[in-house]
Design an enzyme around this catalytic site. Sequence first.
Site, PDB file in Angstrom:
ATOM      1  N   HIS B 322       1.332   0.877   2.905  1.00  0.00           N
ATOM      2  CA  HIS B 322      -0.060   0.433   3.023  1.00  0.00           C
ATOM      3  C   HIS B 322      -0.786   1.070   4.204  1.00  0.00           C
ATOM      4  O   HIS B 322      -2.013   1.208   4.163  1.00  0.00           O
ATOM      5  CB  HIS B 322      -0.128  -1.086   3.152  1.00  0.00           C
ATOM      6  N   GLY B 323      -0.064   1.421   5.241  1.00  0.00           N
ATOM      7  CA  GLY B 323      -0.765   2.017   6.376  1.00  0.00           C
ATOM      8  C   GLY B 323       0.156   2.347   7.509  1.00  0.00           C
ATOM      9  O   GLY B 323       1.260   1.798   7.621  1.00  0.00           O
TER      10      GLY B 323
END
Lengths: 320, 482
Positions: B322-323
């Site tokens: 996701h990041g």
Amino acid sequence: MNSSTPGKHLLQMAAAVAAVIALMILATLLIDPYRVFGITNWNQKNFMPNSRYLQMEALKTKSAEAYVIGTSRVNYYTVKDFQELTGLTCYNLTTPNGTPHENLLELQWLLARQKPKMVLMGLDYDIQFLNTPLTESYLQKWMHPETTGTPLWRFRLEYLRFDVESTWLAIKRNFFERKVTYRFDVETGHYSLPKRDDDIRDNWAAYEAAQFQGQPPEKRRAHREHDDDVRQIVALLKKHGVEARFVFTPMHRLTLATFDRPDYEAWKARMREICGTVADFSEDPAIMNENRLFYEPVHFRAEAGRMVLEKLFAKELKAP
Amino acid sequence: MLFNSSIFLFVFWPVALLVTWALSKWSKVAAAQGFLVLASLFFYGWWNPSYVVLLAGSIVVNYGLGCLMLASRGGTRTAWLALGIVLNLGLLAYYKYWGFLCTNFGSGPPMETIVLPLAISFFTFTQITYLADIRSGKIESNGFLDYVLFVAFFPHLIAGPIVHHRQLIPQFREPDALRPTLAGIVPGLALFILGLSKKMLVADLFAPYADQVFQQAATGSGVPMLQAWYGIAAYALQIYFDFSAYSDMALGIAMTFQLRFPVNFFSPYKAASVIDFWRRWHMTLSQFLRDYLYIPMGGSRHGLPRMLAALMITMLIGGLWHGANWTFVFWGGLHGLFLIVNHLWLRWRKKTGRAPLPRPLGMAITFVCVLVTWVFFRAGSFSEAWTLLGSMIGLGGGASPFPIKFWTVVLMVAGLAMVFRGPTTMQIMRHTRPAIDSIEDDGTPPRLSWALEPRWAYVCGALFAACIIRLNQPSPFIYFQF
């Protein structure tokens, strides 16, 4: 259980879209919180209409011998004081968050129609920080289409979008708030802040404690992109034979403390080079240290504006 | 280009549909396919034209590697796969994780000098699965145009659903595919409008409250307990309505081209356990993580300890996907922990013959667990997350910087009622076959089932008009950043 064909369904959907949008447009035309359609003018307090538009519309039918131009700060060089000290009829073209470019466009429009004797322009170092397009509340600050060359239909279309939040805010503030926090006077071009004036009068100590908290510590620097607009304003006024007066507007010491000093001095030098004589009130000790002459560290009050005008026109006052 | 922008709604999508229809009617479907590839690249390039080269390059290289793999056997094929994985992960590492790696493990250019290309996680993982499936012999051959359209097809390109090649490429060969008809466009449009309304009329309403609370926490000062819970619940609703709206819109657009995507959301907050939550939330990512990480690591085939370890590693990687931030890793780790507890609980229950928890209690516990994890997902730093978690247990002080107003409470109650009691858009559209998967009938009353009836035309028309009026303030989707 289908009771329609896809084509008919699509048409029904399109009809629903059209009907809802038509209703919204009608409501927007009638509600018109920014007062750009002029059918109803119920928004009279506490919600800023598009004052730039209203000022220009007003000047289609009225004229003045002198104009005050600049940011929200020049609002406090009042028409009343100006007329009293110079003997010239005056209109205030204050443009909250306005840039010299906006002032230039308004002047171009104005000088194509009128021949004023004098223009007083307030020069603000910190407005030079503004180089981003207006986003929030841009409908309150969008310039009159005739000054920018924006097609009228494009301008009107933007205001036809039904903005629930702003509309409700305008209704609430007009009909459900007793105190007047903001009022715009199209006759003079001024806005006023009656509740603040009341608070200052009624409980100065509390007001002062709440408003003069200090400013962000970072040293801000100006963008140079506005210099050319000021240069064009000077040339325009000269071309039309209008007497131009320029002032560095009064600053509160807390605001001054946020400026990058060398950059600020360089900006002043550039403005003097462009405008010639610029009366400097930005660091007038009689004003900058006196909280009572300010609403908050950013805006000085009419008393300070009067002091500036008195000093600026002292020569005329002393004249026999 | 945002789905909720005028340029997409009134120019790009109608033109794409019209040209696809014309090409498939008067020319070959391959022409329509070729046009959609160009349109998808244009759609992607609208954001930053220079990254079209990156996307196109990635597609060409992966397709080429796929061809080389198909032409080889045994060790050579595995070597090509290894090269493909290295290249794909290298690209992802450079653009998405370079700053993170440098900050944590070395030195290099600051993170802000590298602009993260939109959707890089989505198109990279999509292509790795393609190569992995060639390696395991699940793919025999594919045409270049099929492959490019599968990767770049604009409805799923930016934020999913993560479409598997087995789900999309065979559809291109179906006789109706890419031949838009009114019968397909109308339900697709209805699904799109329901999604658009979820985004513009619901999700965006919750954003300010979530932002307020997290911004306050970011300053280091806590908020009163009630506000903290209100803020995190607002975020839970915002992200659900935002992301599920995007998925609905993607599915709706695909329907108008006579294609189907997999279901991505199925009432996740109705889940009675964290295991159940992951079967309902971002379902295509869950399936991807299961098939390409969890199962290859052994899954449940090698005993409990290895299964739990595989579960945790899978969720940690899912978090990192996701990041590039430790808070995302921690978010994944927390979910891994909850999943482990959930599995152990199930085993213990099975062993002791205990009855399951009452469903409402299971739902409440799951929702609270998910709320706690959202704190780390949304927070920009651990200090922000701890401040907010502290506030949620009453350590945030009594000052109330933004009192909760009556109508915001009404909004929250309505939002929670929608997610806990309301039908999903998939259930509303069930009879139109909106997705590849079949949608179970959960007893949604017939009046809430979309049909070709005037009342649905009026409802969708009115919702669309309400969205059009708000088009001057389009906000990006949360999942665009991933």
